[in-house]
Design a protein around this motif. Structure first.
Motif, PDB file in Angstrom:
ATOM      1  N   UNK A 190      15.423  -3.537  14.055  1.00 44.60           N
ATOM      2  CA  UNK A 190      14.248  -4.003  14.783  1.00 44.60           C
ATOM      3  C   UNK A 190      14.765  -4.850  15.930  1.00 44.60           C
ATOM      4  N   UNK A 191      14.406  -4.442  17.141  1.00 43.27           N
ATOM      5  CA  UNK A 191      14.990  -5.051  18.332  1.00 43.27           C
ATOM      6  C   UNK A 191      13.985  -5.953  19.044  1.00 43.27           C
ATOM      7  N   UNK A 192      14.519  -6.811  19.888  1.00 42.37           N
ATOM      8  CA  UNK A 192      13.695  -7.829  20.541  1.00 42.37           C
ATOM      9  C   UNK A 192      12.764  -7.245  21.600  1.00 42.37           C
ATOM     10  N   UNK A 240      18.681  -7.283  21.605  1.00 42.48           N
ATOM     11  CA  UNK A 240      19.288  -7.826  20.389  1.00 42.48           C
ATOM     12  C   UNK A 240      18.492  -7.495  19.128  1.00 42.48           C
ATOM     13  N   UNK A 241      19.202  -7.446  18.020  1.00 43.04           N
ATOM     14  CA  UNK A 241      18.610  -7.161  16.708  1.00 43.04           C
ATOM     15  C   UNK A 241      17.877  -8.403  16.213  1.00 43.04           C
ATOM     16  N   UNK A 242      16.611  -8.230  15.787  1.00 43.97           N
ATOM     17  CA  UNK A 242      15.877  -9.348  15.188  1.00 43.97           C
ATOM     18  C   UNK A 242      15.624  -9.116  13.693  1.00 43.97           C
ATOM     19  N   UNK A 243      15.746  -7.855  13.258  1.00 44.60           N
ATOM     20  CA  UNK A 243      15.558  -7.562  11.835  1.00 44.60           C
ATOM     21  C   UNK A 243      16.323  -6.301  11.476  1.00 44.60           C
ATOM     22  N   UNK A 244      16.588  -6.101  10.182  1.00 41.38           N
ATOM     23  CA  UNK A 244      17.370  -4.923   9.801  1.00 41.38           C
ATOM     24  C   UNK A 244      17.124  -4.576   8.334  1.00 41.38           C
ATOM     25  N   UNK A 245      17.272  -3.272   8.067  1.00 42.48           N
ATOM     26  CA  UNK A 245      17.162  -2.754   6.703  1.00 42.48           C
ATOM     27  C   UNK A 245      18.167  -1.624   6.562  1.00 42.48           C
ATOM     28  N   UNK A 278      21.758 -12.909   5.772  1.00 42.06           N
ATOM     29  CA  UNK A 278      21.184 -13.625   6.910  1.00 42.06           C
ATOM     30  C   UNK A 278      21.777 -13.170   8.237  1.00 42.06           C
ATOM     31  N   UNK A 300      22.802 -10.092  10.844  1.00 39.54           N
ATOM     32  CA  UNK A 300      22.563  -8.680  11.139  1.00 39.54           C
ATOM     33  C   UNK A 300      23.870  -7.897  11.204  1.00 39.54           C
ATOM     34  N   UNK A 330      24.694  -5.573  13.290  1.00 36.12           N
ATOM     35  CA  UNK A 330      25.069  -5.354  14.680  1.00 36.12           C
ATOM     36  C   UNK A 330      24.254  -6.294  15.559  1.00 36.12           C
ATOM     37  N   UNK A 331      24.808  -6.597  16.706  1.00 33.88           N
ATOM     38  CA  UNK A 331      24.111  -7.491  17.623  1.00 33.88           C
ATOM     39  C   UNK A 331      22.994  -6.782  18.379  1.00 33.88           C
ATOM     40  N   UNK A 382       6.428  -5.511  13.401  1.00 33.33           N
ATOM     41  CA  UNK A 382       7.440  -5.478  14.448  1.00 33.33           C
ATOM     42  C   UNK A 382       7.324  -4.149  15.192  1.00 33.33           C
ATOM     43  N   UNK A 400       9.465  -2.737  17.715  1.00 32.10           N
ATOM     44  CA  UNK A 400      10.591  -2.008  18.294  1.00 32.10           C
ATOM     45  C   UNK A 400      11.566  -1.576  17.203  1.00 32.10           C
TER      46      UNK A 400
END
Lengths: 277, 93
Positions: B11-13, B20-25, B41, B43, B45-46, B78, B80
Motif C-alpha cells: 500500500x503506497x502513499x 513510499x510503502x505505508x502498509x504491507x501484507x 513494524x 516494511x 521495501x521502501x 487505503x 493505492x
C-alpha cells in the motif's frame, strides 16, 4: 438514578491536551494504573469468566458495588478518563474476556468492532484491561493510530497485515487502554508459552459528549499540535482528509464552530453570499 | 517446475509505483512461512519500485476512481494497493 462513579467529584479528568491526543490517535493509554494486588485478583476473575450482562445496562446493575469490575472502574485514573470521554452514567454495551492461547498460530484480522458507524458527534469507548505484563511475543493488541474516523465495516480491513506506525501493545500489568469504537485493532498471534488475558468493556454515552473533560487548558497551543498529528501510514491525499474530519470532531466536542487547523475546513466551507456593490 | 505463488501486497502513499510503502501484507503459497497480522513494524521495501528491483512481478494496481458525489471527504480503505507475485519452485509434486 443510573449514574455512578461521578459522585466522586475529585476524580482526575483528562485535560484538553490529552483529549485532543485521544481525538487524533483514537486511543488513550494508562500504564499500570491498576495496583498489583488487584491484578492478581483480576487474573482469577478473568480465568473464571465474567457473566454476560444485558445490552445497555447501567454500571451499578452490571457490576455490583464491591465487585472486581466495579472497583476497576472506580480507580480514579480509570473513572476520570471514562467520565471525560463518555460522561456520567454510561451504559455498558457489552463486555468480553479475550484470551490469546499460547502458540495458537493465528492472529485476529485487523478490524473495527460492530458495524460501520457514521456518527460524527458521538462515539463509544472500549476499555481494555491487561492484568499481566504483556511482552511483544505474547501477541498484545495491535492497533492503528488515527484509523478511528475511517468508514470501514468490521473486518473488511482484514487484508491489511501491517501499517507503518502501528502499535503492537507491550505494557506492564495493570494497564488500561481506552479505544474509540472505530479504531482498527486486533489480537496478535501469541508466540509465547503463556495465555494472554484482556478484559474489554464497551461503553455507550448517555449524555451529549461536549466539554466533559477539564477544559481549563482549552487554549493551550498543544491542543492544536495534538490535533495536527499525522501518522506514517496515512496516504498523502487522504491524510489531509483526516485532518478535516478531526476538526469537525473537535468542533462537536467543544461546541466551537470556529475552530480550525490551518484553514482546512474554513476554506472548503467558504461560500460567501454577499453581493458585490 | 512445480511452482507456487508468493504474494506481496504493498500500500503506497500515492498512486505512483515509486512512492513510499505505508502498509504491507504477504501470503505464501509454498507454505514455508505464515505471514500474519501485526508481525512486523518494518516494511519489506521502501517503495513499489524497490519490490520490482528485487524480482517481484506486479500484476495488479488499484484503479483511480473518483469519489462518489457527496462522499468526497470520506475516509475509508487505503486507496493505492499494488499486488506482486513471485513464483517459487517447491520441488517434486
Amino acid at each position: 438514578m443510573t449514574h455512578t462513579l461521578e459522585h466522586t467529584s475529585n476524580i482526575p479528568l483528562l485535560s484538553s491536551v490529552r483529549m485532543a491526543h485521544f481525538v487524533a490517535h483514537g486511543s488513550l493509554r494508562l500504564d499500570a494504573v491498576v495496583p498489583p494486588e488487584m491484578n492478581a485478583e483480576g487474573m482469577e476473575v478473568l480465568r473464571a469468566g465474567v457473566p454476560e450482562v444485558p445490552y445497555g445496562s447501567c454500571v451499578p446493575a452490571a457490576y455490583p458495588a464491591g465487585s472486581f469490575v466495579r472497583r476497576l472502574l472506580e480507580l480514579p485514573a480509570v473513572a476520570g478518563a471514562l467520565r471525560s470521554l463518555v460522561g456520567p452514567g454510561p451504559a455498558v454495551d457489552h463486555h468480553y474476556v479475550h484470551l490469546r492461547e499460547p502458540h495458537e498460530g493465528r492472529a485476529q484480522p485487523l478490524h473495527a468492532d460492530a458495524i460501520i458507524d457514521v456518527r460524527t458527534d458521538a462515539f463509544d469507548v472500549q476499555l481494555m484491561y491487561y492484568p499481566q505484563d504483556v511482552t511483544l511475543d505474547m501477541g498484545g493488541t495491535l492497533s492503528v493510530p488515527g484509523s478511528h474516523l475511517r468508514r470501514t465495516n468490521e473486518s473488511d480491513t482484514g487484508r491489511y497485515q501491517n501499517l507503518r506506525g502501528q502499535s503492537r501493545l507491550v505494557c506492564p500489568a495493570g494497564t488500561v487502554v481506552f479505544l474509540h469504537h472505530g479504531l482498527w485493532h486486533g489480537g496478535r498471534r501469541n508466540d509465547s508459552d503463556a495465555v494472554r488475558y484482556m478484559f474489554k468493556i464497551r461503553f455507550n454515552p448517555t449524555v451529549r459528549q461536549r466539554r466533559l473533560w477539564d477544559t481549563s487548558d482549552l487554549g493551550d497551543p498543544r491542543v492544536a499540535e495534538e490535533l495536527s498529528t499525522t501518522f506514517p501510514w496515512y496516504e498523502h491525499a487522504t491524510g489531509r482528509l483526516e485532518i478535516y474530519h478531526r476538526v469537525l470532531l473537535w468542533r462537536a466536542l467543544t461546541g466551537d464552530d470556529s475552530f480550525d487547523l490551518d484553514h482546512w475546513v474554513t476554506r472548503v466551507s467558504n461560500q460567501p453570499r454577499e453581493e458585490t456593490v | 517446475m512445480n511452482v507456487r505463488q508468493q504474494i506481496l501486497v504493498l500500500y503506497l502513499a500515492t498512486s505512483a509505483l515509486d512512492s513510499e510503502v505505508v502498509g504491507w501484507s504477504a501470503y505464501d503459497g509454498t507454505g514455508r512461512t505464515s505471514p500474519t497480522t501485526g508481525d512486523s513494524d518494518e516494511p519489506p521495501y521502501a517503495s513499489g519500485v524497490d519490490a520490482l528491483r528485487d524480482g517481484w512481478r506486479l500484476f495488479q494496481a488499484a484503479q483511480l476512481i473518483p469519489p462518489c458525489p457527496g462522499g468526497e471527504y470520506d475516509v475509508s480503505f487505503l486507496k493505492h494497493e499494488f499486488f506482486f507475485e513471485k513464483l517459487v519452485d517447491v520441488g517434486a509434486p
